[in-house]
Every structure is written in structure tokens, then in C-alpha cells.
Scaffold this motif. Structure first.
Motif, PDB file in Angstrom:
ATOM      1  N   THR A  21       0.844  -1.203   0.000  1.00 50.56           N
ATOM      2  CA  THR A  21       0.000   0.000   0.000  1.00 50.56           C
ATOM      3  C   THR A  21       0.878   1.251   0.000  1.00 50.56           C
ATOM      4  O   THR A  21       0.541   2.247  -0.660  1.00 50.56           O
ATOM      5  CB  THR A  21      -0.927  -0.007   1.243  1.00 50.56           C
ATOM      6  OG1 THR A  21      -1.528  -1.302   1.351  1.00 50.56           O
ATOM      7  CG2 THR A  21      -2.019   1.021   1.128  1.00 50.56           C
ATOM      8  N   LEU A  24       2.018   1.931  -3.451  1.00 53.59           N
ATOM      9  CA  LEU A  24       0.951   2.590  -4.214  1.00 53.59           C
ATOM     10  C   LEU A  24       0.877   4.071  -3.855  1.00 53.59           C
ATOM     11  O   LEU A  24       0.686   4.929  -4.724  1.00 53.59           O
ATOM     12  CB  LEU A  24      -0.396   1.911  -3.954  1.00 53.59           C
ATOM     13  CG  LEU A  24      -0.582   0.542  -4.608  1.00 53.59           C
ATOM     14  CD1 LEU A  24      -1.835  -0.145  -4.099  1.00 53.59           C
ATOM     15  CD2 LEU A  24      -0.653   0.683  -6.124  1.00 53.59           C
ATOM     16  N   PHE A  59      -5.474  11.487  -4.993  1.00 57.78           N
ATOM     17  CA  PHE A  59      -6.424  10.485  -4.494  1.00 57.78           C
ATOM     18  C   PHE A  59      -5.682   9.219  -4.050  1.00 57.78           C
ATOM     19  O   PHE A  59      -5.960   8.666  -2.984  1.00 57.78           O
ATOM     20  CB  PHE A  59      -7.432  10.112  -5.603  1.00 57.78           C
ATOM     21  CG  PHE A  59      -8.758  10.795  -5.451  1.00 57.78           C
ATOM     22  CD1 PHE A  59      -9.670  10.365  -4.500  1.00 57.78           C
ATOM     23  CD2 PHE A  59      -9.110  11.868  -6.250  1.00 57.78           C
ATOM     24  CE1 PHE A  59     -10.897  10.996  -4.351  1.00 57.78           C
ATOM     25  CE2 PHE A  59     -10.326  12.509  -6.109  1.00 57.78           C
ATOM     26  CZ  PHE A  59     -11.227  12.075  -5.161  1.00 57.78           C
ATOM     27  N   ILE A  60      -4.741   8.764  -4.878  1.00 58.90           N
ATOM     28  CA  ILE A  60      -4.007   7.531  -4.543  1.00 58.90           C
ATOM     29  C   ILE A  60      -3.215   7.733  -3.260  1.00 58.90           C
ATOM     30  O   ILE A  60      -3.230   6.892  -2.354  1.00 58.90           O
ATOM     31  CB  ILE A  60      -3.061   7.104  -5.696  1.00 58.90           C
ATOM     32  CG1 ILE A  60      -3.865   6.784  -6.956  1.00 58.90           C
ATOM     33  CG2 ILE A  60      -2.215   5.877  -5.299  1.00 58.90           C
ATOM     34  CD1 ILE A  60      -3.025   6.469  -8.174  1.00 58.90           C
ATOM     35  N   ALA A  63      -5.653   8.134  -0.205  1.00 59.78           N
ATOM     36  CA  ALA A  63      -6.332   6.872   0.116  1.00 59.78           C
ATOM     37  C   ALA A  63      -5.341   5.842   0.664  1.00 59.78           C
ATOM     38  O   ALA A  63      -5.668   5.078   1.581  1.00 59.78           O
ATOM     39  CB  ALA A  63      -7.037   6.325  -1.117  1.00 59.78           C
ATOM     40  N   SER A  64      -4.113   5.819   0.117  1.00 56.31           N
ATOM     41  CA  SER A  64      -3.107   4.858   0.603  1.00 56.31           C
ATOM     42  C   SER A  64      -2.729   5.157   2.054  1.00 56.31           C
ATOM     43  O   SER A  64      -2.630   4.244   2.879  1.00 56.31           O
ATOM     44  CB  SER A  64      -1.840   4.895  -0.266  1.00 56.31           C
ATOM     45  OG  SER A  64      -2.164   4.596  -1.580  1.00 56.31           O
ATOM     46  N   THR A  66      -4.500   6.789   4.269  1.00 55.59           N
ATOM     47  CA  THR A  66      -5.643   6.489   5.139  1.00 55.59           C
ATOM     48  C   THR A  66      -5.770   4.979   5.338  1.00 55.59           C
ATOM     49  O   THR A  66      -6.087   4.507   6.430  1.00 55.59           O
ATOM     50  CB  THR A  66      -6.952   7.038   4.514  1.00 55.59           C
ATOM     51  OG1 THR A  66      -6.700   8.338   4.009  1.00 55.59           O
ATOM     52  CG2 THR A  66      -8.077   7.089   5.516  1.00 55.59           C
ATOM     53  N   GLU A  67      -5.522   4.226   4.258  1.00 56.32           N
ATOM     54  CA  GLU A  67      -5.633   2.766   4.345  1.00 56.32           C
ATOM     55  C   GLU A  67      -4.581   2.192   5.307  1.00 56.32           C
ATOM     56  O   GLU A  67      -4.873   1.299   6.102  1.00 56.32           O
ATOM     57  CB  GLU A  67      -5.481   2.157   2.937  1.00 56.32           C
ATOM     58  CG  GLU A  67      -5.445   0.640   2.858  1.00 56.32           C
ATOM     59  CD  GLU A  67      -6.747  -0.031   3.291  1.00 56.32           C
ATOM     60  OE1 GLU A  67      -7.703   0.664   3.640  1.00 56.32           O
ATOM     61  OE2 GLU A  67      -6.772  -1.268   3.316  1.00 56.32           O
ATOM     62  N   ARG A  70      -5.729   2.918   8.671  1.00 54.67           N
ATOM     63  CA  ARG A  70      -6.853   2.026   9.008  1.00 54.67           C
ATOM     64  C   ARG A  70      -6.347   0.638   9.409  1.00 54.67           C
ATOM     65  O   ARG A  70      -6.837   0.026  10.344  1.00 54.67           O
ATOM     66  CB  ARG A  70      -7.804   1.908   7.818  1.00 54.67           C
ATOM     67  CG  ARG A  70      -9.131   1.248   8.130  1.00 54.67           C
ATOM     68  CD  ARG A  70      -9.867   0.852   6.878  1.00 54.67           C
ATOM     69  NE  ARG A  70      -9.199  -0.208   6.148  1.00 54.67           N
ATOM     70  CZ  ARG A  70      -9.308  -1.508   6.428  1.00 54.67           C
ATOM     71  NH1 ARG A  70     -10.071  -1.896   7.418  1.00 54.67           N
ATOM     72  NH2 ARG A  70      -8.640  -2.406   5.727  1.00 54.67           N
TER      73      ARG A  70
END
Lengths: 196, 504
Positions: A21, A24, A59-60, A63-64, A66-67, A70
Motif C-alpha cells: 500500500t 501505491l 487520491f491515490i 487513500a493509501s 488512510t488505508e 486504518r
């Protein structure tokens, strides 16, 4: 006295998952930076060639990150009251049922007789064979290099007997040759050897 | 409408089209059944084989592979508890349990009949809705088109469920891959790093073959292959009670599947999970579900078939794929010089109506093939994967070469294959990536046009009611699920806080 709330235990994420991740995320950051180089907006305020790469990269990246957060912070709690929760619960049940044939697993050996580490090696071997096959195309041609790859996989990776292995390879070559060369007339590269 | 159907019928029943429709559904059944293939892989691998055909014939065959695989995938789920396609995963619950109880034949028959029932009903819906939606979409200008593409991307991301973040990442990666090469509407080369091969972008089919075929093969090796058939079956006779119990779940599954299938990105897999969940929550026999109940077979099977057909509505009428496999089919349309979208019904009536009518014929072939011949198909499951996957690799690579007669495509396949393997391994969804890849060029085209129309102002996205609705829908689809999740968590923590205080 206030009793402790029973929170589900945090599961430590797999390092490979986090690294993947993060890679990415790095790709996103790269796209974002490159996008500004291409030109985010034109002089009149209209979008430039870098607009979409910047937005997509952002965005990538976001989102990465945040992921990853998470993965470390999630408690593994799941709500089944939502629309998606219903589907996700079924999905989990179904995934758990896949391959469960009701017979006890004797060991971690699979139906090919391979252990987990042997399976990982098999992937590396197949990938290496694919790589070598592509390198050999300029020398022995597309069809021969792919034929050699099939034979090598069946005999070396899968350790199948010689005769079925050779027959499978010849069959694959015959089918590919009939469809792509004879029927579709695809000009397959023959390499330096110029055989087929 | 009747004239169109007549035209479609004339096209679909030509000997060539009938033959290739039959071959398509037959191959689809086999492909769907074999673990590690699936509809997306099957269509991607066999697309190059259709290059010499007439566009309508090729598309009839490729579509046949798609819906044929929906039937085939359930056979392996029921018999070996291993789905041939993700949309049949849920059948490993009750389908396999029925097989273990000696009702494998009945489970297969219920599955085939539910599939057929759902297919026919959803095809009627598809035929009724696709043309009017396309006619309505003719009013769309660049802002509306941009808004609907954004809505499509947002929907697929939001339906990724718990994986929403991963869905966003994958959709964005798909968009990013589509940006490689000379930018549409500009003269700038992006992400080419001086390579001539990258100037025209990455081959769409090469990327898909890598993602689905090579990635899936590597993933199957990692998983360790499939167990041999354990469940035998003697007959395909369904009892009256099983038939009665299957009808309403199949009808509910069809309705739910169709509704979800129409939404871009929701797809057959989600539809099958949802309909199973609905039966498990509300069915009269809910206590039996999970232990081999016919409802647990009929509902998801009907649902995934209805969704598969419904996903053609946005694909054909708007040019926005409804699922991963229809995204590949959309790529096939473009390769054959046909642009799906509102104008398709006006410009290519014979092709589009021929294709739609062929769905009916294909489903007739499938019910005839699947009911009496399911035991014969089941023998294919004994084919050892050790011999099968080297052949898949061979055909995939030569197919990728055949698309552009370019060996660079093979390296693209290899890299995409590694990406596909890691995506599978770490549970990154593939459908958003494919959708991003397919919609990327269109998105940028409409983005540039909209920006130009609005002279740089984004208020143009709310200038017409249609654009406003789609733009708002896209925003809600994207932010709705996380906001709802936060609210739910806050409520849950408040509740648990109250419970703790009462325990003091």
C-alpha cells in the motif's frame, strides 16, 4: 466502578500488505509531482495536461495513507446493520466455505503435494520462466520460446511425467499455431533462427 | 421496438452467429467452471481469437462467454465447493451442502433453472430499458457525460464496501495507467520516460490479460490448487417441494440482481451476496439456509445472472461498463470500431439488437446444455490444473501479441500479471481498476471539453438539472458511506458508553 469495554483486539497488519500500500502511495505522490510538471491549469484557468494526473495522484496518495492508518487502527469491528454490511457478512461466510470439503486437512500440503514454501517457490519459478521466455523471443521466436516455457513448467515446476508433459506442450503449440498463425494469419516473430 | 427485435432476430439467427453464439456459451460454461479462469479472464484471453470475425459475430461470442460462465461457475461451487467465478462464491454454502446430502443433481438443476428464469426476465428488462436510456442520453453534453462517468467511478468505489479505500486506490491506478502516452486533447506525452513504445499508451487488452489471466494463474499456484470432486450425484430430478421453495427466492433474487446490475460497478458478485443475505434474514426457511436449502441456491444464482444481464444497460446505452467483464467487452467494442453509448442504437441497430436477441438464444442453449449435460461438464473439473495453467499462459501471451503484433505488449502483460497477483493476494479489487482504465480517456475528453465550455469555472457541473443530479449523486456515493460509517461508530460508542454506566 466502570467496567472495561470489550474492544476486539487489534490485528497487526501484514508487513507485505503495508509495504504494498505504501508503494501505491509513492506511485500517487510521483504522479502528483509529475502532473504539476505537465501543467495543472492553462493560463485561462482551463485544465491542463497535468490536471488529471495531479488529482488522481492525490487520491491515490491520500487513500493509501488512510488505508495504512486504518490497517493499524481498525479494531476489526463490523456493522451488519448497513446495506453493505449484509453483503459483507455473507461474503465472509462464503469465503470461509470455499474449498471446505468436509474432510480434515492432513497437513498444509496441497493437492499438488506442495507445502506453503514450495508454492511460493513455484510462483518465483513460473515468473522466472515467463521472463526468460520473453527474453528468448528475439532468438528462437515467439512460438518456440512459449513452447519451451510450457515444457519447462510442466516438467520442472510441476514435476509431471515426461510423456504427458511433452504431449501437453505439443498440444498447446498445435492449438496456438492453428488459431493464430493459420486461421488469423498473425505474423509471429520467428527470431534469429527463423524456424516457426 | 418490434421492428428492432425483428432486425435483431434476423441478425442473430444467421448460421454463423448461431454457431458462434453456441461456441461462446459452451466455452463460457467450461471457463466459468474451471477455478482460476472466470468470465473476465475468458473474455480477455479469447478476444484476440475473434479478431478475424465480423464485429457482431465476435461480440455475440464474447458476450456468450460472459453469461455462459455465470452458469458454469455454479457447477464447481456446488460440486467441489470451489467457485469458478467470484459471483458464485456464495453457492459454496448451500449448493455444496445440498451436494453433500446427495442432492447435487437437484442443486445443479435448481441453479440452472434459476439462472434461466433470471436471465429471461432480466433480458426483457434490458431490452425495455436500454434503448430509452440511450435515447435519453442523447441529450447529454460534456458536463452531463463527465458527471455520469464520475458517478460510475464513485458507485463502483462505494460498492467496494469495507474495501472502499482500496477501491478508490484501484480506480485511481486504473485512471493513471490510462494516462500513459500522449494526453487526449493535448500534445503532451505523459509518463513515457522517453520510450517510443509508451507514446501510444499501454495496450488495454494486454493490461487486462496480465491482470486477469497471469495474475490469476500466479494466485492459484499460491493458493495450492483445488481439491478433487468429492460429491457424486445420480439424477437431476428436483422434488416438487424444492421447486416450490425455489420460485420466490429466484424471483426476489432476479429483482435485486437487476436493480444492482444496472448500477455501474455493483456487479453480479455483490448481487449474489445481497440476495443470499436477504433470504437468510427474511425467508420462511431462514433457519435451514446454510445447511443445504434450495433458497440458498436459487436466490444468489438468479441474482448474479440478472445482474450480469442488467450490467449491459449502462454499457450499451451510456458507454459506461456495469462490471469488470462488461468493461472488457466495452474494450472489445472499441477494438472492432464500435463505440458503445447513446448513438449505438441509432448507428448500429443490427449489431445492438442482434446482440440482445442472441442473449435469448444463448440462454436457451445454456439451459439445454446445463440441465441434461451438467454431469458431463463436471468431468472437466478433473482436469489437473498443473497441465491447464501452462496452456493458459501460452494462449494469453500469444493472444496479447496478436492484438497489436508487438512484443512490447508481452512485457506489459508480465508487469500487469505481477500487479494482478499482488492485488489478488492482498485483496485489492480489480473491477475499479478496469473501470478506471476504460473510462480514463473518456473522462479526460469530457473534462477538457467541460472545462473549455465553462471557461475554467466548475459551476458548469451544476448548470443543468441532469448534470446537477449526477454530480450530486457522485459526491454522495463517494462521501456517503464513510460519513454513515462515522455516524454509526459514534452511535455505537455512545450506546456502549451508556451500557457501561448502567453497569457501575
Amino acid at each position: 466502578m466502570v467496567s472495561k469495554t470489550t474492544q476486539p483486539e487489534r490485528k497487526k497488519p501484514a508487513t507485505s500488505d503495508v509495504v504494498g500500500t505504501a508503494i501505491l502511495g509513492a506511485v500517487g505522490a510521483f504522479a502528483l509531482i509529475m502532473g504539476f510538471g505537465y501543467g495543472f491549469l492553462e493560463e485561462d484557468g482551463q485544465v491542463g495536461p497535468g490536471f488529471l494526473p495531479v488529482i488522481t495522484g492525490a487520491f491515490i496518495l491520500a487513500a493509501s495513507l488512510t488505508e495504512i492508518a486504518r490497517m493499524y487502527l481498525a479494531h476489526g469491528e463490523r456493522s451488519t446493520s448497513s446495506f453493505m454490511g449484509l453483503a459483507e457478512t455473507v461474503e465472509e461466510e462464503a469465503k470461509a466455505a470455499v474449498g471446505r470439503t468436509g474432510e480434515p486437512d492432513e497437513e498444509e500440503v496441497d493437492t499438488f503435494g506442495r507445502t506453503s514454501s514450495e508454492r511460493n517457490w513455484a510462483i518465483v519459478k513460473v515468473f522466472a520462466l515467463l521472463f526468460v521466455a520473453l527474453l528468448l523471443i528475439p532468438v528462437i521466436g515467439l512460438l518456440l520460446s512459449l513452447t519451451a516455457m510450457v515444457l519447462a513448467i510442466v516438467l520442472w515446476v510441476e514435476r509431471k511425467p515426461l510423456l504427458p508433459g511433452v504431449l501437453t506442450t505439443i498440444g498447446a503449440l498445435a492449438v496456438a499455431y492453428s488459431i493464430f498463425v493459420l486461421a488469423l494469419g498473425v505474423p509471429v516473430p520467428q527470431g534469429i533462427l527463423g524456424l516457426i | 421496438m418490434l421492428e428492432n427485435l425483428q432486425l435483431g432476430f434476423e441478425t442473430a439467427v444467421s448460421p454463423d452467429n448461431l454457431l458462434w453464439c453456441f461456441i461462446g456459451v459452451l466455452l463460457g460454461t467450461v471457463i466459468g467452471m474451471l477455478p482460476g479462469l472466470g468470465s473476465a479472464t475468458g473474455v480477455a484471453i479469447l478476444l484476440p481469437v475473434t479478431l478475424g470475425m465480423e464485429p457482431v459475430t465476435a461480440l455475440i461470442m464474447l458476450a456468450g462467454i460472459y453469461y455462459g460462465s455465470q452458469y458454469g461457475a455454479s457447477i464447481s461451487s456446488i460440486l467441489i465447493s470451489t467457485p469458478g467465478d467470484s459471483s458464485s462464491v456464495v453457492l459454496t454454502l448451500d449448493g455444496y451442502q445440498m451436494a453433500r446430502k446427495g442432492r447435487a443433481g437437484a442443486a445443479l438443476a435448481i441453479s440452472a433453472m434459476s439462472s434461466f428464469f433470471a436471465a429471461i426476465i432480466s433480458l426483457i428488462g434490458l431490452i425495455a430499458l436500454a434503448a430509452p436510456v440511450a435515447a435519453f442520453a442523447l441529450r447529454f453534453g460534456p458536463p452531463e457525460n463527465l458527471a455520469i462517468i464520475l458517478l460510475g467511478l464513485a458507485t463502483i468505489v462505494s460498492f467496494a464496501g469495507e474495501n472502499m479505500l482500496r477501491g478508490i486506490i484501484m480506480a485511481a491506478v486504473g485512471l493513471l495507467i490510462s494516462m500513459i502516452g500522449v494526453a487526449s486533447g493535448f500534445a503532451t506525452a505523459r509518463f513515457t520516460f522517453g520510450s517510443i513504445n509508451l507514446l501510444s499508451g499501454l495496450g488495454f487488452i494486454a493490461v487486462l490479460i496480465g491482470l486477469f489471466a497471469i495474475g490469476e494463474v500466479l494466485h492459484q499456484i499460491h493458493r495450492g490448487g483445488e481439491k478433487p470432486i468429492k460429491a457424486g450425484f445420480k439424477d437431476l430430478i428436483v422434488t416438487k417441494s424444492e421447486l416450490r421453495r425455489s420460485f420466490m427466492p429466484a424471483a426476489r433474487g432476479t429483482g435485486l440482481g437487476f436493480a444492482l446490475g444496472v448500477l455501474p460497478g455493483a456487479g453480479a458478485t455483490l448481487a449474489s451476496f445481497m440476495s443470499y443475505g436477504v433470504e437468510k434474514s427474511f425467508s420462511k426457511f431462514r433457519k435451514e439456509i446454510g445447511q443445504g436449502a434450495p433458497e440458498g441456491v436459487a436466490a444468489p444464482e438468479a441474482s448474479n445472472n440478472a445482474a450480469a444481464n442488467a450490467s449491459f444497460i449502462p454499457t450499451l446505452s451510456l458507454g459506461i461498463p456495469g462490471s469488470g467483464t462488461t468493461a472488457i467487452l466495452l474494450g472489445a467494442f472499441i477494438i472492432f470500431g464500435v463505440q458503445p453509448g447513446p448513438l449505438l442504437f441509432e448507428q448500429q441497430p443490427a449489431l445492438v439488437w442482434g446482440l440482445l436477441v442472441s442473449f435469448f438464444i444463448g440462454n436457451l442453449f445454456l439451459i439445454v446444455l446445463n440441465l441434461p449435460l451438467a454431469p458431463v461438464f463436471a468431468q472437466i473439473l478433473r482436469l489437473p490444473y498443473s497441465y491447464l495453467y501452462p496452456i493458459i499462459l501460452f494462449i494469453s501471451l500469444i493472444g496479447a501479441f496478436a492484438i497489436g503484433n508487438n512484443t512490447f505488449a508481452l512485457w506489459v502483460v508480465l508487469v500487469a500479471g505481477v500487479l494482478g497477483y499482488f492485488m489478488k493476494r492482498f485483496d485489492f479489487p480489480a473491477a475499479p481498476l478496469v473501470l478506471g482504465l476504460v473510462l480514463g480517456p473518456l473522462l479526460e475528453k469530457y473534462l477538457v471539453q467541460t472545462s473549455s465550455l465553462g471557461q475554467g469555472s466548475w459551476s458548469i457541473m451544476f448548470s443543468s438539472p441532469i448534470a446537477s443530479v449526477f454530480t450530486t449523486g457522485a459526491i454522495l456515493a463517494l462521501i456517503g458511506p464513510p460519513v454513515a460509517g462515522i455516524i454509526r461508530r459514534m452511535r455505537n460508542s455512545k450506546k456502549s458508553g451508556r451500557t457501561d454506566k448502567t453497569r457501575v
